[in-house]
Design an enzyme around this catalytic site. Structure first.
Site, short mmCIF file in Angstrom:
data_model
loop_
_atom_site.label_atom_id
_atom_site.label_comp_id
_atom_site.label_asym_id
_atom_site.label_seq_id
_atom_site.Cartn_x
_atom_site.Cartn_y
_atom_site.Cartn_z
N PRO A 102 0.83 -1.21 0.00
CA PRO A 102 0.00 0.00 0.00
C PRO A 102 0.87 1.26 0.00
O PRO A 102 1.90 1.30 0.65
CB PRO A 102 -0.79 -0.11 1.30
CG PRO A 102 -0.69 -1.55 1.71
CD PRO A 102 0.61 -2.04 1.17
N GLU A 103 0.42 2.26 -0.74
CA GLU A 103 1.18 3.51 -0.83
C GLU A 103 0.43 4.62 -0.10
O GLU A 103 -0.64 4.38 0.48
CB GLU A 103 1.43 3.84 -2.29
CG GLU A 103 2.06 2.65 -2.99
CD GLU A 103 2.78 2.98 -4.28
OE1 GLU A 103 3.15 4.14 -4.49
OE2 GLU A 103 2.98 2.05 -5.08
N LYS A 125 3.14 6.68 4.79
CA LYS A 125 2.46 5.40 4.89
C LYS A 125 2.15 5.02 6.33
O LYS A 125 1.82 3.88 6.63
CB LYS A 125 3.34 4.31 4.25
CG LYS A 125 3.70 4.59 2.79
CD LYS A 125 4.52 3.45 2.24
CE LYS A 125 5.21 3.83 0.96
NZ LYS A 125 6.12 2.77 0.51
N ASN A 185 6.04 1.50 -4.94
CA ASN A 185 6.48 0.99 -6.24
C ASN A 185 5.62 1.45 -7.41
O ASN A 185 6.13 1.68 -8.51
CB ASN A 185 6.51 -0.53 -6.17
CG ASN A 185 7.50 -1.10 -7.14
OD1 ASN A 185 8.53 -0.48 -7.39
ND2 ASN A 185 7.19 -2.24 -7.70
N ARG A 197 9.73 -4.81 -6.37
CA ARG A 197 10.76 -3.79 -6.60
C ARG A 197 10.94 -3.43 -8.06
O ARG A 197 11.67 -2.50 -8.38
CB ARG A 197 12.10 -4.31 -6.07
CG ARG A 197 12.07 -4.54 -4.58
CD ARG A 197 13.38 -4.19 -3.94
NE ARG A 197 13.36 -4.56 -2.54
CZ ARG A 197 14.36 -5.16 -1.92
NH1 ARG A 197 15.46 -5.44 -2.58
NH2 ARG A 197 14.28 -5.44 -0.65
#
Ligand SMILES: [Zn+2]
Length: 262
Positions: free
Chosen positions: A2-3, A51, A163, A247
């Site tokens: 989660p961002e 976050k 990401n 990543r």
């Protein structure tokens, strides 16, 4: 993972469900805080920073981080939970609502005065009321040789990007993610783009990525070239597919030419 926008929206949901209500039960299912009891405390605020999420009562600030799998859900009291009970880490109950944090990566119960220790190391919050673009540029600039695709993930530079958004931001600015920070043509514009993208995702959901997750399937919306994905961090073992997906950075090899090739 989660961002920032997910955490921002989670905070908004928990705010609507909890603020102004008194806890009739609190259950921290992590050894360190198992004996903490916040019964009788009124939830005053719910806030996010990058976050990180904070649920504040007069005495305490419950600090949580979703990390990889974490999620907060709210239920009416007595309603069946939609996630396995064993994954619950925090349960906060009011007269009518149960807020449950499942699979949380971090749980801390801090004194209100200590809350800052959770965020002191972070750069400006992209979705915060005190967003400071110049400070984010300054912090990024300290890492002049680092690839921009990695520098954007470092929460000490600016807080909230994961990401998905690092790929989007580089794509929108036509910057190859391996470009060293010092060679990014207009770093301030890139930081503004980051702010714009995150704000849009947080305020006008659902938001759909242009390049993230689109390798080999859909072409670049601008030029039609097939989108490429690859790990930017050379320490990522090629065999670790989950890590690679997490990543990997997505880019258009034509719109975002590799540094040194133009
Ligand atoms: Zn393209």
């Amino acid at each position: 993972m989660p961002e920032g926008d997910t955490v921002y929206l989670t905070a908004a949901r928990l705010r609507r469900a909890l603020v102004g209500k008194t806890l009739v039960r609190s259950d921290f299912r992590v050894p360190r805080y198992a004996t903490v009891d916040l019964v009788g405390e009124r939830v005053e605020q719910v806030a996010s920073y990058g976050k990180h999420l904070f649920i504040r009562t007069p005495r305490a600030s419950i600090h949580t981080h979703l990390k990889m799998e974490g999620v907060w859900r709210t239920y009416c009291v007595g309603e069946r939970w939609t996630r396995p009970r064993v994954t619950a880490r925090v349960v906060l109950t009011t007269d009518d609502t149960e807020a449950v944090g499942f699979s949380l990566g971090t749980v801390q119960v801090l004194a209100r005065a200590e809350e800052h220790t959770a965020t002191d190391h972070l750069g400006p919050d992209l979705l915060g009321p005190n967003w400071d673009a110049a400070e984010a540029v300054r912090r990024l600039s300290r890492h002049s040789e680092q690839p921009i695709g990695l520098a954007l993930l470092d929460q000490r530079n600016l807080a909230g990007i994961g990401n998905i958004y690092r790929s989007e931001i580089c794509y929108l600015r036509r910057v190859h993610p391996a470009t060293p920070v010092r060679a990014v043509p207009d770093l301030a514009a890139l930081v503004d783009e980051a702010h714009r993208v995150l704000t849009r995702a947080a305020t006008q959901p659902p938001w759909r990525p242009l390049v993230y997750g689109r390798q080999g399937r859909w072409p670049c919306p601008r030029c039609g070239t097939v989108i490429t994905v690859r790990p930017l961090d050379s320490t990522t073992p090629a065999s670790d597919r989950i890590t690679q997906r997490e990543r990997g950075i997505y880019f258009c090899p034509r719109c975002q030419p590799e540094p040194g090739t133009v």
